[in-house]
Design a protein around this motif. Structure first.
Motif, PDB file in Angstrom:
ATOM      1  N   GLU A  20      38.086 -32.490  34.704  1.00  0.00           N
ATOM      2  CA  GLU A  20      39.226 -33.390  34.578  1.00  0.00           C
ATOM      3  C   GLU A  20      40.480 -32.600  34.894  1.00  0.00           C
ATOM      4  O   GLU A  20      40.580 -31.421  34.558  1.00  0.00           O
ATOM      5  CB  GLU A  20      39.315 -33.960  33.168  1.00  0.00           C
ATOM      6  CG  GLU A  20      38.180 -34.902  32.839  1.00  0.00           C
ATOM      7  CD  GLU A  20      38.322 -35.514  31.457  1.00  0.00           C
ATOM      8  OE1 GLU A  20      39.469 -35.745  31.016  1.00  0.00           O
ATOM      9  OE2 GLU A  20      37.285 -35.752  30.836  1.00  0.00           O
ATOM     10  N   GLU A  63      39.146 -37.326  37.548  1.00  0.00           N
ATOM     11  CA  GLU A  63      37.913 -36.697  37.077  1.00  0.00           C
ATOM     12  C   GLU A  63      36.990 -36.599  38.285  1.00  0.00           C
ATOM     13  O   GLU A  63      36.751 -37.591  38.976  1.00  0.00           O
ATOM     14  CB  GLU A  63      37.271 -37.542  35.974  1.00  0.00           C
ATOM     15  CG  GLU A  63      36.094 -36.889  35.315  1.00  0.00           C
ATOM     16  CD  GLU A  63      35.583 -37.689  34.118  1.00  0.00           C
ATOM     17  OE1 GLU A  63      34.531 -37.292  33.580  1.00  0.00           O
ATOM     18  OE2 GLU A  63      36.205 -38.700  33.752  1.00  0.00           O
ATOM     19  N   GLN A  78      31.586 -31.017  36.160  1.00  0.00           N
ATOM     20  CA  GLN A  78      32.474 -32.157  36.050  1.00  0.00           C
ATOM     21  C   GLN A  78      33.802 -31.653  35.489  1.00  0.00           C
ATOM     22  O   GLN A  78      33.829 -30.956  34.473  1.00  0.00           O
ATOM     23  CB  GLN A  78      31.866 -33.216  35.133  1.00  0.00           C
ATOM     24  CG  GLN A  78      32.596 -34.527  35.172  1.00  0.00           C
ATOM     25  CD  GLN A  78      31.769 -35.655  34.583  1.00  0.00           C
ATOM     26  OE1 GLN A  78      30.544 -35.631  34.628  1.00  0.00           O
ATOM     27  NE2 GLN A  78      32.450 -36.632  34.031  1.00  0.00           N
TER      28      GLN A  78
END
Length: 188
Positions: A12, A58, A10
């Motif tokens: 950002e 994101e 993940q």
């Protein structure tokens, strides 16, 4: 064949650029590293056909032999707004007044990015609502496709009915679900 979860993460970052005509763009991770490919199909799964350059994003990424690709969008935050009204049509309006207008469901009739404008229709009405590209950019979008579902805050501007804020349909649904019940009852 199962995906290797160790190659997924993940991330950002910020949208470096996105070209709806080409169908892709790139994201720069806050942690550095190679640019992340963002394909239009991944955006469509999130409910948008474009994203404004400079938007915060994101994503879930997957590392492949050809580089890092976004496979899912978790969230998008539009680029920071400029001080003052987006268009001179809004200069006489208080931003708080605009935010009190209800979100109205609409579909894009047509939009021409090169011309910088287009039109949409609120569901149940044939009246055209003017869409300006600067309003799209401030709302985190870069382009619109005919038939695309949106939610808009519509005002009576100097040139007629126009969108003061445009949200992708899914973002509007999320915003409505997060608002306190007292805010929603004021719109009915």
């Amino acid at each position: 064949m199962a995906e290797d979860l160790s190659s997924m993460s993940q991330v950002e970052g910020q949208v470096k650029w996105f070209d709806p005509a080409k169908g892709y763009g790139f994201v720069v991770s806050d942690q550095g590293g190679p640019d992340i490919l963002l394909h239009v199909n991944v955006l469509r799964n999130f409910g948008q056909s474009s994203v404004a350059d400079g938007s915060r994003i994101e994503v879930i990424t997957h590392r492949t032999d050809r580089g890092v690709q976004a496979v899912e969008v978790i969230s998008i935050t539009p680029p920071p707004r400029n001080e003052g009204p987006v268009l001179s049509d809004f200069s006489h309006l208080d931003p708080e007044e605009i935010s009190r207008h209800p979100l109205e469901p609409a579909r894009v009739k047509w939009f021409d990015k090169a011309k910088g404008f287009g039109f949409a229709n609120v569901f149940g009405s044939d009246d055209d609502i003017f869409l300006h590209i600067e309003v799209l950019r401030q709302s985190g979008l870069a382009d619109l496709q005919p038939g695309e579902a949106l939610a808009m805050r519509v005002i009576d501007g100097r040139r007629g009915r126009m969108a003061a804020e445009v949200l992708a349909w899914e973002a509007a649904v999320d915003e409505t679900e997060r608002r306190p019940a007292a805010d929603l009852s004021a719109e009915t």
